[in-house]
Design a protein around this motif. Structure first.
Motif, mmCIF file in Angstrom:
data_model
loop_
_atom_site.group_PDB
_atom_site.id
_atom_site.type_symbol
_atom_site.label_atom_id
_atom_site.label_comp_id
_atom_site.label_asym_id
_atom_site.label_seq_id
_atom_site.Cartn_x
_atom_site.Cartn_y
_atom_site.Cartn_z
ATOM 1 N N TYR A 239 0.803 -1.221 0.000
ATOM 2 C CA TYR A 239 0.000 0.000 0.000
ATOM 3 C C TYR A 239 0.838 1.274 0.000
ATOM 4 O O TYR A 239 0.323 2.349 -0.322
ATOM 5 C CB TYR A 239 -0.920 0.045 1.221
ATOM 6 C CG TYR A 239 -1.985 -1.026 1.271
ATOM 7 C CD1 TYR A 239 -2.478 -1.625 0.116
ATOM 8 C CD2 TYR A 239 -2.538 -1.421 2.493
ATOM 9 C CE1 TYR A 239 -3.461 -2.601 0.169
ATOM 10 C CE2 TYR A 239 -3.532 -2.393 2.556
ATOM 11 C CZ TYR A 239 -3.986 -2.978 1.396
ATOM 12 O OH TYR A 239 -4.967 -3.938 1.468
ATOM 13 N N PHE A 240 2.117 1.184 0.410
ATOM 14 C CA PHE A 240 2.933 2.372 0.623
ATOM 15 C C PHE A 240 4.000 2.583 -0.456
ATOM 16 O O PHE A 240 4.431 1.636 -1.110
ATOM 17 C CB PHE A 240 3.644 2.290 1.981
ATOM 18 C CG PHE A 240 2.716 2.336 3.165
ATOM 19 C CD1 PHE A 240 2.263 3.546 3.659
ATOM 20 C CD2 PHE A 240 2.313 1.166 3.795
ATOM 21 C CE1 PHE A 240 1.425 3.594 4.759
ATOM 22 C CE2 PHE A 240 1.471 1.199 4.896
ATOM 23 C CZ PHE A 240 1.022 2.422 5.382
ATOM 24 N N ASN A 241 4.415 3.829 -0.578
ATOM 25 C CA ASN A 241 5.541 4.170 -1.453
ATOM 26 C C ASN A 241 6.851 3.728 -0.806
ATOM 27 O O ASN A 241 6.883 3.286 0.353
ATOM 28 C CB ASN A 241 5.580 5.684 -1.684
ATOM 29 C CG ASN A 241 5.884 6.449 -0.402
ATOM 30 O OD1 ASN A 241 5.170 6.325 0.592
ATOM 31 N ND2 ASN A 241 6.943 7.245 -0.405
ATOM 32 N N ASN A 242 7.928 3.854 -1.539
ATOM 33 C CA ASN A 242 9.260 3.586 -1.002
ATOM 34 C C ASN A 242 9.552 4.618 0.086
ATOM 35 O O ASN A 242 9.594 5.825 -0.198
ATOM 36 C CB ASN A 242 10.298 3.687 -2.119
ATOM 37 C CG ASN A 242 11.722 3.487 -1.637
ATOM 38 O OD1 ASN A 242 11.989 3.389 -0.445
ATOM 39 N ND2 ASN A 242 12.656 3.455 -2.577
ATOM 40 N N PRO A 243 9.774 4.202 1.340
ATOM 41 C CA PRO A 243 9.968 5.167 2.427
ATOM 42 C C PRO A 243 11.235 5.994 2.298
ATOM 43 O O PRO A 243 11.365 7.033 2.948
ATOM 44 C CB PRO A 243 10.011 4.281 3.678
ATOM 45 C CG PRO A 243 10.494 2.955 3.187
ATOM 46 C CD PRO A 243 9.874 2.808 1.825
ATOM 47 N N GLY A 244 12.153 5.558 1.465
ATOM 48 C CA GLY A 244 13.387 6.310 1.255
ATOM 49 C C GLY A 244 13.275 7.354 0.156
ATOM 50 O O GLY A 244 14.215 8.119 -0.083
ATOM 51 N N ASP A 245 12.131 7.428 -0.505
ATOM 52 C CA ASP A 245 11.911 8.401 -1.577
ATOM 53 C C ASP A 245 11.967 9.812 -1.002
ATOM 54 O O ASP A 245 11.246 10.127 -0.053
ATOM 55 C CB ASP A 245 10.549 8.150 -2.223
ATOM 56 C CG ASP A 245 10.344 8.946 -3.499
ATOM 57 O OD1 ASP A 245 10.997 9.998 -3.661
ATOM 58 O OD2 ASP A 245 9.518 8.530 -4.334
ATOM 59 N N LYS A 246 12.801 10.663 -1.554
ATOM 60 C CA LYS A 246 12.985 12.018 -1.038
ATOM 61 C C LYS A 246 12.041 13.041 -1.678
ATOM 62 O O LYS A 246 12.120 14.235 -1.380
ATOM 63 C CB LYS A 246 14.431 12.465 -1.265
ATOM 64 C CG LYS A 246 15.479 11.548 -0.652
ATOM 65 C CD LYS A 246 15.305 11.397 0.853
ATOM 66 C CE LYS A 246 16.400 10.514 1.445
ATOM 67 N NZ LYS A 246 16.200 10.291 2.904
ATOM 68 N N THR A 247 11.137 12.592 -2.538
ATOM 69 C CA THR A 247 10.188 13.513 -3.171
ATOM 70 C C THR A 247 9.334 14.195 -2.113
ATOM 71 O O THR A 247 8.843 13.553 -1.192
ATOM 72 C CB THR A 247 9.271 12.763 -4.150
ATOM 73 O OG1 THR A 247 10.063 12.046 -5.097
ATOM 74 C CG2 THR A 247 8.359 13.739 -4.886
ATOM 75 N N ASP A 248 9.181 15.502 -2.230
ATOM 76 C CA ASP A 248 8.352 16.241 -1.288
ATOM 77 C C ASP A 248 6.928 15.674 -1.313
ATOM 78 O O ASP A 248 6.378 15.425 -2.389
ATOM 79 C CB ASP A 248 8.317 17.724 -1.664
ATOM 80 C CG ASP A 248 7.597 18.571 -0.635
ATOM 81 O OD1 ASP A 248 6.348 18.526 -0.591
ATOM 82 O OD2 ASP A 248 8.285 19.263 0.136
ATOM 83 N N GLY A 250 4.146 17.022 -0.963
ATOM 84 C CA GLY A 250 3.242 17.844 -1.756
ATOM 85 C C GLY A 250 3.287 17.468 -3.228
ATOM 86 O O GLY A 250 2.257 17.386 -3.903
ATOM 87 N N ASP A 251 4.489 17.197 -3.727
ATOM 88 C CA ASP A 251 4.638 16.769 -5.118
ATOM 89 C C ASP A 251 4.129 15.342 -5.311
ATOM 90 O O ASP A 251 3.593 15.003 -6.361
ATOM 91 C CB ASP A 251 6.107 16.851 -5.531
ATOM 92 C CG ASP A 251 6.628 18.285 -5.572
ATOM 93 O OD1 ASP A 251 5.842 19.174 -5.930
ATOM 94 O OD2 ASP A 251 7.805 18.503 -5.220
ATOM 95 N N VAL A 252 4.302 14.526 -4.271
ATOM 96 C CA VAL A 252 3.793 13.145 -4.328
ATOM 97 C C VAL A 252 2.287 13.153 -4.557
ATOM 98 O O VAL A 252 1.759 12.425 -5.403
ATOM 99 C CB VAL A 252 4.133 12.379 -3.028
ATOM 100 C CG1 VAL A 252 3.372 11.059 -2.971
ATOM 101 C CG2 VAL A 252 5.636 12.113 -2.939
ATOM 102 N N LEU A 253 1.584 13.997 -3.809
ATOM 103 C CA LEU A 253 0.129 14.039 -3.936
ATOM 104 C C LEU A 253 -0.300 14.697 -5.242
ATOM 105 O O LEU A 253 -1.226 14.220 -5.914
ATOM 106 C CB LEU A 253 -0.491 14.784 -2.746
ATOM 107 C CG LEU A 253 -2.006 14.652 -2.643
ATOM 108 C CD1 LEU A 253 -2.404 13.214 -2.323
ATOM 109 C CD2 LEU A 253 -2.565 15.592 -1.573
ATOM 110 N N LYS A 254 0.353 15.778 -5.629
ATOM 111 C CA LYS A 254 -0.039 16.485 -6.847
ATOM 112 C C LYS A 254 0.111 15.614 -8.082
ATOM 113 O O LYS A 254 -0.754 15.616 -8.970
ATOM 114 C CB LYS A 254 0.795 17.764 -7.002
ATOM 115 C CG LYS A 254 0.418 18.561 -8.253
ATOM 116 C CD LYS A 254 1.148 19.890 -8.322
ATOM 117 C CE LYS A 254 0.703 20.678 -9.548
ATOM 118 N NZ LYS A 254 1.336 22.019 -9.613
ATOM 119 N N THR A 255 1.197 14.862 -8.137
ATOM 120 C CA THR A 255 1.454 14.028 -9.311
ATOM 121 C C THR A 255 0.724 12.691 -9.262
ATOM 122 O O THR A 255 0.705 11.961 -10.253
ATOM 123 C CB THR A 255 2.964 13.751 -9.448
ATOM 124 O OG1 THR A 255 3.420 13.049 -8.287
ATOM 125 C CG2 THR A 255 3.740 15.048 -9.596
ATOM 126 N N GLY A 256 0.131 12.365 -8.128
ATOM 127 C CA GLY A 256 -0.533 11.073 -7.993
ATOM 128 C C GLY A 256 0.438 9.936 -7.769
ATOM 129 O O GLY A 256 0.086 8.763 -7.905
#
Length: 420
Positions: A239-248, A250-256
């Motif tokens: 269910y989750f993204n890679n916890p080490g992903d440094k993407t902000d 806010g950008d994670v949600l905006k880009t889907g």
């Protein structure tokens, strides 16, 4: 993850990050501009707007000095206790971290400000307890926030999903997204690694959550272990993204990149900064309890303080600014600019979904649960942030993680009276 820094490194970092401050002490009186040191570097625009407004309304401007790295920021503030580079105002956290600097006699008493603001209706008596240490108030609310789930509306619409009313419905939403190759939830291994732990525990057994925070329960107790197992099962389910992903986020949600992000209502500011419109581009819903038998839905609550040092460069100017900050004229601007709720009950909230949540929370519809970051004693929190950060990378280690956190808790509570 939070790590301790040596005194020499602390001072070096402080002077490097705040080169405009200089090493000489500032004038003790007559200030017309204050510097607000803060750990919210992304909010500089909004602080600048508040500085312009305060200059117009009280003849005292404010310039923000923002940090984006939490350990570096905390190191600077603590170094300022011993150096001549002192902030006029600074942000902090309530709970154990506030009690810690109050005990060191480093933060100014704001009891009189609270008494006047409560009398005028600018602050609520219920909020005062988060700022009370040994019967006195310290700092004033920088912000107040209710935690829930922000979601990408286009992703939800694409798969004909709607905000869930129960935990089972939330799991079905996550399953649907996964089947369609979409990551359901955002999480991280740094700083905010505690978010899903607090949400799952508060939504399963809020009484256990409170006892754990007060040292009256153990991290190795069956109820806490079960929460970790549930969290692990969600990670294992994909269910989750890679916890080490440094993407902000806010950008994670905006880009889907992930369809849902759990944060406080202050996350609205991140959406505003990205030109996303509430109700059109994204939505917000209260996260349902894991345990449907609970009488009220548990909602994580936080309030971050704006403080002044006991030995501020100009105590009168700092106090004047704190008084103005909680006024309705100041808070109307602060809340509206960021699209967030205000600690001032007089301020209207523009975002309809968040306004409804705020009204319901204020009327007692939810069980408000103090955010883990503030509710947990600092030494235990440090161990927990490291532990949860390691857990989300290697979920099979949950038992060791809990044992390690409990060791830190045992050490802390052995020398501190347990909460009531």
């Amino acid at each position: 993850m939070i790590r301790s820094l040596g005194v020499a490194s602390v001072i070096c970092l402080a002077l490097t990050a705040c080169s405009s401050g200089g090493s000489a002490p500032q004038q003790a009186a007559g200030k017309t501009e204050l510097k607000l040191y803060n750990d919210k570097g992304a909010w500089s625009k909004y602080f600048d707007e508040m500085g312009s407004l305060s200059k117009q309304q009280i003849g005292l401007s404010m310039k923000p000095v923002g940090y984006t790295d939490e350990p570096t920021y905390q190191a600077f503030i603590k170094a300022s206790f011993r150096t001549n580079v002192k902030p006029d105002l600074f942000t902090w956290t309530t709970g154990g971290r506030l009690a810690e600097i109050v005990a060191q006699k480093q933060v100014s008493d704001t009891t009189a400000i609270w008494q006047e603001a409560i009398k005028n209706g600018d602050l609520s008596a219920d909020l005062a307890k988060y700022y009370t240490v040994s019967g006195k108030q310290y700092c004033v609310p920088l912000n107040a926030a209710y935690w829930g789930m922000f979601y990408n509306k286009s992703v939800f619409d694409k798969y004909q999903l709607k905000p869930p009313a129960t935990w089972d419905e939330l799991v079905k939403v996550a399953d649907t997204l996964k089947k369609n190759g979409v990551t359901a939830f955002y999480h991280t291994s740094v700083l905010f690694s505690f978010v899903w732990f607090e949400q799952l525990l508060a939504g399963t057994d809020p009484d256990l959550y409170d006892r754990l925070s007060a040292g009256q329960a153990k991290y190795t107790d069956p109820g806490v272990v079960d929460v970790m197992k549930r969290w692990k099962s969600m990670i294992d389910a994909g269910y989750f993204n890679n916890p080490g992903d440094k993407t902000d986020p806010g950008d994670v949600l905006k880009t889907g990149k992930a369809a849902m992000v759990s944060f406080g209502t202050w996350f609205n500011t991140s959406m505003t900064q990205r030109d996303m419109k509430a109700g059109t581009d994204y939505g917000f819903f209260v996260i349902p309890n894991v345990n449907p038998a609970l009488p009220k839905t548990s909602m994580i609550f936080e309030s971050g303080p704006l403080c002044s040092l006991a030995k501020a460069p100009d105590p009168d100017a700092s106090t004047k600014y704190l008084k103005w900050w909680v006024s309705s004229s100041a808070q109307e601007k602060w809340a509206t600019a960021r699209g967030d709720v205000s600690a001032n009950p007089k301020v209207a909230i523009a975002d309809q979904a968040i306004a409804e949540v705020s009204k319901a929370a204020g009327s007692g519809e939810y069980r408000l649960v103090n955010r883990y970051f503030e509710a947990t004693p600092p030494p235990v929190l440090t161990a927990a942030l490291d532990g949860f950060g390691a857990f989300v990378v290697k979920p099979d280690t949950y038992q060791k993680v809990l044992t390690d956190i409990q060791a830190a808790a045992d050490e802390y509570w052995s020398t501190h009276p347990q909460g009531n």
